[in-house]
Write a protein that holds these residues in place. Structure first.
Motif, PDB file in Angstrom:
ATOM      1  N   MET A   1       0.855  -1.183   0.000  1.00  0.00           N
ATOM      2  CA  MET A   1       0.000   0.000   0.000  1.00  0.00           C
ATOM      3  C   MET A   1       0.889   1.231   0.000  1.00  0.00           C
ATOM      4  O   MET A   1       1.840   1.326   0.753  1.00  0.00           O
ATOM      5  CB  MET A   1      -0.917  -0.043   1.234  1.00  0.00           C
ATOM      6  CG  MET A   1      -1.792   1.163   1.448  1.00  0.00           C
ATOM      7  SD  MET A   1      -3.148   1.514   0.335  1.00  0.00           S
ATOM      8  CE  MET A   1      -3.939  -0.012   0.081  1.00  0.00           C
TER       9      MET A   1
ATOM     10  N   THR B   1       2.220   4.826   0.754  1.00  0.00           N
ATOM     11  CA  THR B   1       2.139   5.736   1.899  1.00  0.00           C
ATOM     12  C   THR B   1       2.611   7.118   1.479  1.00  0.00           C
ATOM     13  O   THR B   1       3.439   7.264   0.583  1.00  0.00           O
ATOM     14  CB  THR B   1       3.012   5.239   3.072  1.00  0.00           C
ATOM     15  OG1 THR B   1       4.359   5.139   2.624  1.00  0.00           O
ATOM     16  CG2 THR B   1       2.531   3.900   3.580  1.00  0.00           C
TER      17      THR B   1
ATOM     18  N   GLU C   1      -4.561   3.682   3.541  1.00  0.00           N
ATOM     19  CA  GLU C   1      -5.692   3.390   2.656  1.00  0.00           C
ATOM     20  C   GLU C   1      -6.714   4.526   2.643  1.00  0.00           C
ATOM     21  O   GLU C   1      -7.349   4.798   1.629  1.00  0.00           O
ATOM     22  CB  GLU C   1      -6.376   2.062   3.001  1.00  0.00           C
ATOM     23  CG  GLU C   1      -6.824   1.893   4.428  1.00  0.00           C
ATOM     24  CD  GLU C   1      -5.735   1.342   5.350  1.00  0.00           C
ATOM     25  OE1 GLU C   1      -5.997   1.283   6.547  1.00  0.00           O
ATOM     26  OE2 GLU C   1      -4.655   0.985   4.886  1.00  0.00           O
TER      27      GLU C   1
ATOM     28  N   ASN D   1      -5.138   7.283   0.412  1.00  0.00           N
ATOM     29  CA  ASN D   1      -5.281   6.872  -0.988  1.00  0.00           C
ATOM     30  C   ASN D   1      -6.714   7.058  -1.475  1.00  0.00           C
ATOM     31  O   ASN D   1      -6.953   7.552  -2.575  1.00  0.00           O
ATOM     32  CB  ASN D   1      -4.870   5.414  -1.168  1.00  0.00           C
ATOM     33  CG  ASN D   1      -3.372   5.216  -1.093  1.00  0.00           C
ATOM     34  OD1 ASN D   1      -2.613   6.152  -1.256  1.00  0.00           O
ATOM     35  ND2 ASN D   1      -2.959   3.996  -0.837  1.00  0.00           N
TER      36      ASN D   1
END
Length: 134
Positions: free
Chosen positions: A1, A3, A43, A46
């Motif tokens: 993921m 960052t 998340e 994002n």
């Protein structure tokens, strides 16, 4: 993921911090605000950039603003059918060339095969006249 690092947005107010994203194509930036004491999960950051229309890439080199994201989609929609059509045509020509080569009595008679392979190359890569017209 992916960052993002927090950065100060307003120099006069050190508590006002945000996550910043920069478009790899044009350098436009946008931010997602946060405060100095709480950290948003990656998340969520994002998702917030995605909701603003951005394409969040694996790294900074693949981030695109909404305008460039739209341009990339237009290019993909325009080019993809043409490529698929050219590949299908090339496969048909190649199959035909291989069938005719198999029918040759003397495999050393390669002029016909070379002509077919030239036709295959022209159909796949186009000829110079098509490139100049485009």
């Amino acid at each position: 993921m992916r960052t993002f690092d927090r950065a100060r947005v307003d120099i006069s107010n050190p508590r006002l911090q945000a996550f910043r994203i920069v478009c790899a194509a044009c350098g436009v930036t946008t931010t997602v605000n946060c405060n100095k004491y709480t950290q948003l999960p990656p998340e969520v950051v994002n998702r917030k950039f995605t909701e603003k229309g951005w394409q969040v890439g694996n790294n900074e080199d693949h981030d695109l603003c909404p305008e460039h994201k739209h341009r990339v989609r237009l290019i993909e929609k325009d080019i993809e059918p043409k490529i698929v059509e050219k590949i299908a045509t090339a496969v048909r020509v190649l199959q035909s060339a291989l069938e005719k080569y198999a029918e040759l009595e003397n495999p050393k008679q390669s002029a016909e095969v070379m002509r077919m392979m030239t036709e295959f190359q022209r159909r796949v890569f186009g000829d110079e006249q098509e490139d100049e017209a485009a």
